[in-house]
Design a protein around this motif. Structure first.
Motif, PDB file in Angstrom:
ATOM      1  N   TYR A  74       0.832  -1.210   0.000  1.00  0.00           N
ATOM      2  CA  TYR A  74       0.000   0.000   0.000  1.00  0.00           C
ATOM      3  C   TYR A  74       0.863   1.255   0.000  1.00  0.00           C
ATOM      4  N   TRP A  75       2.024   1.154   0.652  1.00  0.00           N
ATOM      5  CA  TRP A  75       2.967   2.268   0.740  1.00  0.00           C
ATOM      6  C   TRP A  75       3.317   2.818  -0.641  1.00  0.00           C
ATOM      7  N   SER A  76       3.488   1.938  -1.621  1.00  0.00           N
ATOM      8  CA  SER A  76       3.941   2.375  -2.943  1.00  0.00           C
ATOM      9  C   SER A  76       2.842   2.389  -3.999  1.00  0.00           C
ATOM     10  N   VAL A  77       1.712   1.745  -3.721  1.00  0.00           N
ATOM     11  CA  VAL A  77       0.634   1.688  -4.711  1.00  0.00           C
ATOM     12  C   VAL A  77      -0.186   2.973  -4.730  1.00  0.00           C
ATOM     13  N   VAL A  78      -0.435   3.554  -3.567  1.00  0.00           N
ATOM     14  CA  VAL A  78      -1.378   4.680  -3.475  1.00  0.00           C
ATOM     15  C   VAL A  78      -0.824   6.007  -3.991  1.00  0.00           C
ATOM     16  N   PRO A  79       0.426   6.404  -3.666  1.00  0.00           N
ATOM     17  CA  PRO A  79       0.896   7.735  -4.094  1.00  0.00           C
ATOM     18  C   PRO A  79       0.767   8.024  -5.589  1.00  0.00           C
ATOM     19  N   PRO A  80       1.125   7.107  -6.506  1.00  0.00           N
ATOM     20  CA  PRO A  80       0.978   7.458  -7.921  1.00  0.00           C
ATOM     21  C   PRO A  80      -0.481   7.615  -8.346  1.00  0.00           C
ATOM     22  N   LEU A  81      -1.376   6.884  -7.692  1.00  0.00           N
ATOM     23  CA  LEU A  81      -2.793   7.012  -8.026  1.00  0.00           C
ATOM     24  C   LEU A  81      -3.325   8.373  -7.592  1.00  0.00           C
ATOM     25  N   PHE A  82      -2.941   8.814  -6.400  1.00  0.00           N
ATOM     26  CA  PHE A  82      -3.339  10.146  -5.964  1.00  0.00           C
ATOM     27  C   PHE A  82      -2.704  11.224  -6.844  1.00  0.00           C
ATOM     28  N   ALA A  83      -1.471  11.004  -7.260  1.00  0.00           N
ATOM     29  CA  ALA A  83      -0.812  11.987  -8.123  1.00  0.00           C
ATOM     30  C   ALA A  83      -1.609  12.199  -9.405  1.00  0.00           C
ATOM     31  N   VAL A  84      -2.061  11.102 -10.003  1.00  0.00           N
ATOM     32  CA  VAL A  84      -2.852  11.213 -11.237  1.00  0.00           C
ATOM     33  C   VAL A  84      -4.214  11.834 -10.941  1.00  0.00           C
ATOM     34  N   TYR A  85      -4.842  11.440  -9.847  1.00  0.00           N
ATOM     35  CA  TYR A  85      -6.147  12.017  -9.490  1.00  0.00           C
ATOM     36  C   TYR A  85      -6.029  13.518  -9.278  1.00  0.00           C
ATOM     37  N   TRP A  86      -5.026  13.941  -8.537  1.00  0.00           N
ATOM     38  CA  TRP A  86      -4.838  15.376  -8.305  1.00  0.00           C
ATOM     39  C   TRP A  86      -4.552  16.108  -9.604  1.00  0.00           C
ATOM     40  N   TRP A  87      -3.828  15.468 -10.494  1.00  0.00           N
ATOM     41  CA  TRP A  87      -3.547  16.073 -11.800  1.00  0.00           C
ATOM     42  C   TRP A  87      -4.857  16.316 -12.560  1.00  0.00           C
ATOM     43  N   THR A  88      -5.757  15.325 -12.535  1.00  0.00           N
ATOM     44  CA  THR A  88      -7.026  15.487 -13.255  1.00  0.00           C
ATOM     45  C   THR A  88      -7.890  16.571 -12.635  1.00  0.00           C
ATOM     46  N   GLU A  89      -7.677  16.836 -11.348  1.00  0.00           N
ATOM     47  CA  GLU A  89      -8.459  17.854 -10.655  1.00  0.00           C
ATOM     48  C   GLU A  89      -7.781  19.221 -10.655  1.00  0.00           C
ATOM     49  N   ALA A  90      -6.548  19.276 -11.165  1.00  0.00           N
ATOM     50  CA  ALA A  90      -5.792  20.526 -11.140  1.00  0.00           C
ATOM     51  C   ALA A  90      -6.419  21.560 -12.059  1.00  0.00           C
ATOM     52  N   GLY A  91      -6.268  22.805 -11.684  1.00  0.00           N
ATOM     53  CA  GLY A  91      -6.767  23.890 -12.523  1.00  0.00           C
ATOM     54  C   GLY A  91      -5.910  24.072 -13.768  1.00  0.00           C
ATOM     55  N   PRO A  92      -6.407  24.788 -14.737  1.00  0.00           N
ATOM     56  CA  PRO A  92      -5.675  24.971 -15.998  1.00  0.00           C
ATOM     57  C   PRO A  92      -4.392  25.766 -15.847  1.00  0.00           C
ATOM     58  N   ASP A  93      -4.247  26.483 -14.741  1.00  0.00           N
ATOM     59  CA  ASP A  93      -3.054  27.308 -14.555  1.00  0.00           C
ATOM     60  C   ASP A  93      -1.892  26.566 -13.902  1.00  0.00           C
ATOM     61  N   ALA A  94      -2.101  25.309 -13.517  1.00  0.00           N
ATOM     62  CA  ALA A  94      -1.017  24.522 -12.925  1.00  0.00           C
ATOM     63  C   ALA A  94       0.080  24.300 -13.961  1.00  0.00           C
ATOM     64  N   ASP A  95       1.328  24.378 -13.517  1.00  0.00           N
ATOM     65  CA  ASP A  95       2.461  24.237 -14.430  1.00  0.00           C
ATOM     66  C   ASP A  95       2.577  22.789 -14.891  1.00  0.00           C
ATOM     67  N   GLN A  96       2.286  22.544 -16.177  1.00  0.00           N
ATOM     68  CA  GLN A  96       2.264  21.185 -16.691  1.00  0.00           C
ATOM     69  C   GLN A  96       3.656  20.556 -16.762  1.00  0.00           C
ATOM     70  N   ALA A  97       4.678  21.362 -17.017  1.00  0.00           N
ATOM     71  CA  ALA A  97       6.040  20.819 -17.080  1.00  0.00           C
ATOM     72  C   ALA A  97       6.445  20.239 -15.723  1.00  0.00           C
ATOM     73  N   ARG A  98       6.155  20.979 -14.658  1.00  0.00           N
ATOM     74  CA  ARG A  98       6.468  20.479 -13.316  1.00  0.00           C
ATOM     75  C   ARG A  98       5.668  19.214 -13.026  1.00  0.00           C
ATOM     76  N   ILE A  99       4.395  19.218 -13.394  1.00  0.00           N
ATOM     77  CA  ILE A  99       3.552  18.054 -13.139  1.00  0.00           C
ATOM     78  C   ILE A  99       4.133  16.813 -13.803  1.00  0.00           C
ATOM     79  N   TRP A 100       4.581  16.935 -15.042  1.00  0.00           N
ATOM     80  CA  TRP A 100       5.151  15.784 -15.745  1.00  0.00           C
ATOM     81  C   TRP A 100       6.424  15.299 -15.069  1.00  0.00           C
ATOM     82  N   LEU A 101       7.255  16.223 -14.624  1.00  0.00           N
ATOM     83  CA  LEU A 101       8.493  15.822 -13.952  1.00  0.00           C
ATOM     84  C   LEU A 101       8.199  15.060 -12.665  1.00  0.00           C
ATOM     85  N   VAL A 102       7.284  15.584 -11.859  1.00  0.00           N
ATOM     86  CA  VAL A 102       7.006  14.932 -10.582  1.00  0.00           C
ATOM     87  C   VAL A 102       6.276  13.610 -10.797  1.00  0.00           C
TER      88      VAL A 102
END
Length: 304
Positions: A74-102
């Motif tokens: 669970y330690w390693s399965v959940v963080p990438p799923l939340f990362a993608v979920y937060w990305w889908t919920e991010a506003g249009p002004d979020a820096d996409q280059a940073r998002i891709w790197l992280v």
């Protein structure tokens, strides 16, 4: 036949199937809360509640099968799923280059760590040795310790470590900068360090003599290079958060500090005590090799 007896007969493949079913159920409950449950008006709070609900599902499987190692991945399965979920919920002004790197760093870390767990997991007849020890020490409160100490507290620690990721992915943040590139390099380097440390340990374990202690390669510079790599990964997330929102400097490393406290206060002491009890040579390793942060190993004087 009890569930506990059944797990003794399960193959690795059958065990992994049951763990996978548990995770599908847990992620399904979390997704149902996020997409159909009541809205708290705070994305991070919705996510935390979903995380805890999923943890309770895993806890249910752990108790049903009498094996808390259901929680390990669970330690390693959940963080990438939340990362993608937060990305889908991010506003249009979020820096996409940073998002891709992280996202690259988080998914690289998650896939590597989860694959390592799958490789090392022998089946549900095996449970991480620390869990029975914690439950036995708790006596009549063993169920509470199982719930809180083995499941809920690690979930809260990981979520705290993910908050800089949340800031980097969802906030109205600064444009990509040099610190993001540093964070990316640190994150990738952390995963490579963990990977190399695990490979070296597997190779050593395949040829070691009874009682022999590992002090080769990376393990000659740090007694726990795998934990050092894990800690460094969370540092990288904090650096992404700091680059995205410098005004949050006062709390952005709190998750990293919590990880360090867990390693220094619980994980490493338990591993050290176990190694000292099982491997006579380990006391010499302790005298020569630093515990966590690397440096060249000391030479012990003859007769010292």
């Amino acid at each position: 036949m009890s569930t506990g007896e059944t797990t003794q007969r399960l193959s690795k493949g059958a065990s992994l199937l049951r763990v996978a079913i548990a995770y599908v159920a847990a992620i399904g409950v979390a997704a149902a809360w996020l997409y159909a449950g009541p809205d708290t008006a705070h994305l991070w709070l919705d996510s935390l509640i979903a995380d805890l609900l999923a943890t309770l599902v895993i806890f249910g499987f752990s108790r049903a099968y009498r094996n808390s190692s259901f929680y390990d991945a669970y330690w390693s399965v959940v963080p990438p799923l939340f990362a993608v979920y937060w990305w889908t919920e991010a506003g249009p002004d979020a820096d996409q280059a940073r998002i891709w790197l992280v996202l690259v760093v988080v998914w690289f870390w998650a896939v590597r760590l989860t694959a390592n767990w799958v490789y090392a997991f022998p089946g549900l007849h095996h449970e991480d040795w620390r869990y029975p020890l914690l439950r036995e020490r708790a006596g009549k409160a063993e169920a509470l310790v199982d719930l809180m100490g083995i499941h809920v507290v690690p979930t809260l620690q990981v979520f705290l470590g993910m908050l800089p990721l949340y800031v980097a992915v969802t906030g109205l943040t600064r444009d990509l900068g040099w610190l993001d590139l540093v964070a990316f390099a640190v994150g990738v380097g952390a995963v490579v360090l963990e990977w190399a440390a695990d490979v070296q340990m597997y190779r050593f374990a395949a040829t070691k003599q009874p009682g022999q202690a590992m002090d080769r390669g990376l393990w000659g510079w740090s007694r726990h290079p795998n934990y050092l790599g894990e800690l460094t990964f969370w540092v990288s997330l904090a650096l992404f958060g700091l680059s995205a929102s410098p005004d949050d400097w006062w709390w952005i490393f709190v998750g990293t500090a919590a990880m360090l406290a867990m390693f220094l206060g619980a994980s490493i002491p338990m591993m050290e005590q176990r190694s000292l009890e099982r491997r006579p040579e380990y006391a010499d390793v302790v005298a020569r090799v630093p515990m966590l942060f690397p440096r060249p190993p000391r030479r012990v004087r003859a007769g010292a």
